[in-house]
Design a protein around this motif. Structure first.
Motif, PDB file in Angstrom:
ATOM      1  N   UNK A 157      26.044  41.048  46.044  1.00 56.93           N
ATOM      2  CA  UNK A 157      26.092  42.758  45.001  1.00 56.93           C
ATOM      3  C   UNK A 157      27.914  43.778  44.987  1.00 56.93           C
ATOM      4  N   UNK A 158      27.054  44.197  46.185  1.00 57.40           N
ATOM      5  CA  UNK A 158      28.392  45.102  46.706  1.00 57.40           C
ATOM      6  C   UNK A 158      29.823  43.968  46.628  1.00 57.40           C
ATOM      7  N   UNK A 159      29.814  42.903  46.781  1.00 59.28           N
ATOM      8  CA  UNK A 159      30.861  42.039  47.488  1.00 59.28           C
ATOM      9  C   UNK A 159      31.280  42.037  46.028  1.00 59.28           C
ATOM     10  N   UNK A 160      30.775  41.412  44.919  1.00 64.17           N
ATOM     11  CA  UNK A 160      30.807  41.331  43.584  1.00 64.17           C
ATOM     12  C   UNK A 160      31.805  42.587  43.133  1.00 64.17           C
ATOM     13  N   UNK A 161      31.694  43.890  42.905  1.00 64.64           N
ATOM     14  CA  UNK A 161      31.402  45.115  42.569  1.00 64.64           C
ATOM     15  C   UNK A 161      32.716  45.616  43.754  1.00 64.64           C
ATOM     16  N   UNK A 162      32.741  45.198  44.678  1.00 63.93           N
ATOM     17  CA  UNK A 162      33.917  45.875  45.051  1.00 63.93           C
ATOM     18  C   UNK A 162      35.450  45.285  44.590  1.00 63.93           C
ATOM     19  N   UNK A 163      35.304  43.789  44.567  1.00 59.09           N
ATOM     20  CA  UNK A 163      36.629  42.370  44.276  1.00 59.09           C
ATOM     21  C   UNK A 163      36.616  43.325  42.992  1.00 59.09           C
ATOM     22  N   UNK A 164      35.748  43.386  41.505  1.00 65.87           N
ATOM     23  CA  UNK A 164      36.318  43.923  40.593  1.00 65.87           C
ATOM     24  C   UNK A 164      36.791  45.032  40.403  1.00 65.87           C
ATOM     25  N   UNK A 165      36.143  46.282  41.610  1.00 64.97           N
ATOM     26  CA  UNK A 165      37.096  47.668  41.768  1.00 64.97           C
ATOM     27  C   UNK A 165      37.986  47.602  42.191  1.00 64.97           C
ATOM     28  N   UNK A 166      38.355  46.337  42.888  1.00 65.45           N
ATOM     29  CA  UNK A 166      40.080  46.528  43.062  1.00 65.45           C
ATOM     30  C   UNK A 166      41.018  45.617  42.254  1.00 65.45           C
ATOM     31  N   UNK A 167      40.443  45.652  41.632  1.00 68.20           N
ATOM     32  CA  UNK A 167      41.567  44.919  40.291  1.00 68.20           C
ATOM     33  C   UNK A 167      41.374  46.004  38.460  1.00 68.20           C
ATOM     34  N   UNK A 168      40.310  46.667  38.426  1.00 67.40           N
ATOM     35  CA  UNK A 168      40.462  47.280  37.324  1.00 67.40           C
ATOM     36  C   UNK A 168      39.248  48.800  38.042  1.00 67.40           C
TER      37      UNK A 168
END
Length: 279
Positions: A241-252
């Motif tokens: 869950x944290x991995x997906x969160x961080x991947x999204x927040x790197x882009x938006x």
């Protein structure tokens, strides 16, 4: 003026929501063979997952009764809201609508609205949070309903399942397709349609590649992300869950982020390791 929000238990309540007496959970129930589970504070996710994995049969669920919703509405408030699973996926919305009818026959002056989330899981959490925001802002009942219904229209739900067994067992996926997908490690990338049904967007070989596609779809399709809350539900896999969160927040950039472990009904369908992302 006072209010209550009754969210069915497919939606994950945050710790803040659990402390707020104005937010009530309407629990669904689940069955695996002879084992019964109530989707409330007593739900044991690891025990449930183990029993599902060990059973050749499909787990089943039952929505909250109209009587449960009616009693939840009838708590001395002026306004009541329900937030339910997509009406295309469960009878929870219909139960809440019947409860509204019965309640208003007794108390015609009471204002009640049922929000069909056209989503599930953490999507319901975001809708509940939006109702809270509107109430805190002092909106009248009709304005709350209009604002939240518009919010639902703009919501996007995506998910990737680690395990296809529940879909296979309940007949939504053929044995052959499930076998081939498992053998080739193919993971479907799914989303909720505007009508609240489930559709496949894409697929990938391997969980990580599927999650990359989920992130891509979410980032590319979201409008005005800086005004929105990103919510992620994981099934027994906080690291993922944290991995997906961080991947999204790197882009938006977003206004806020919610990360929660899946509730019982979400666990039944997402299975161990599943991810749901809503914005």
């Amino acid at each position: 003026m006072s209010y209550v929000i009754v969210m069915d238990s497919c939606g994950e309540r945050t710790e803040e929501m659990k402390k707020d007496s104005r937010i009530v959970s309407a629990p669904l129930t689940m069955q695996v063979d002879e084992h019964f589970f109530v989707d409330d504070e007593s739900f044991d996710q690891l025990d449930f997952l183990a029993k599902v994995a060990a059973s050749p049969n499909c787990p089943s669920s039952a929505c909250p009764s109209p009587d449960y919703y009616k009693k939840a509405f009838d708590c001395g408030v002026d306004r009541a809201y329900a937030v339910t699973l997509s009406a295309e996926l469960s009878g929870s919305c219909n139960s809440a609508m019947l409860a509204k009818k019965l309640m208003q026959e007794e108390k015609p002056e009471m204002k009640i609205h049922v929000f069909n989330s056209r989503s599930a899981s953490i999507g319901e959490t975001l809708i509940t949070r939006k109702i809270q925001e509107c109430e805190k802002a002092g909106m009248d009942f009709d304005s709350v309903v209009e604002t939240v219904e518009n919010y639902i229209e703009g919501q996007n739900t995506y998910f990737v399942l680690e395990n296809l067994e529940t879909l296979r067992k309940n007949g939504r996926l053929s044995n052959l397709k499930a076998f081939v997908a498992t053998a080739l490690k193919i993971k479907p990338v799914m989303h909720a349609t505007p009508e609240g049904t489930i559709a496949q967007l894409d697929q990938a070989r391997g969980m990580n590649k599927a999650l990359v596609k989920l992130v891509n779809y979410l980032v590319e399709e979201v409008e005005n992300p800086e005004e929105k809350v990103l919510a992620i539900s994981h099934c027994n896999n906080p690291e993922r869950g944290r991995m997906v969160r961080d991947a999204i927040l790197e882009r938006i950039e977003v206004k806020d982020v919610i990360l929660e472990n899946a509730a019982g009904l979400t666990t039944m369908y997402a299975n161990d390791g599943g991810i749901i992302a809503v914005i």
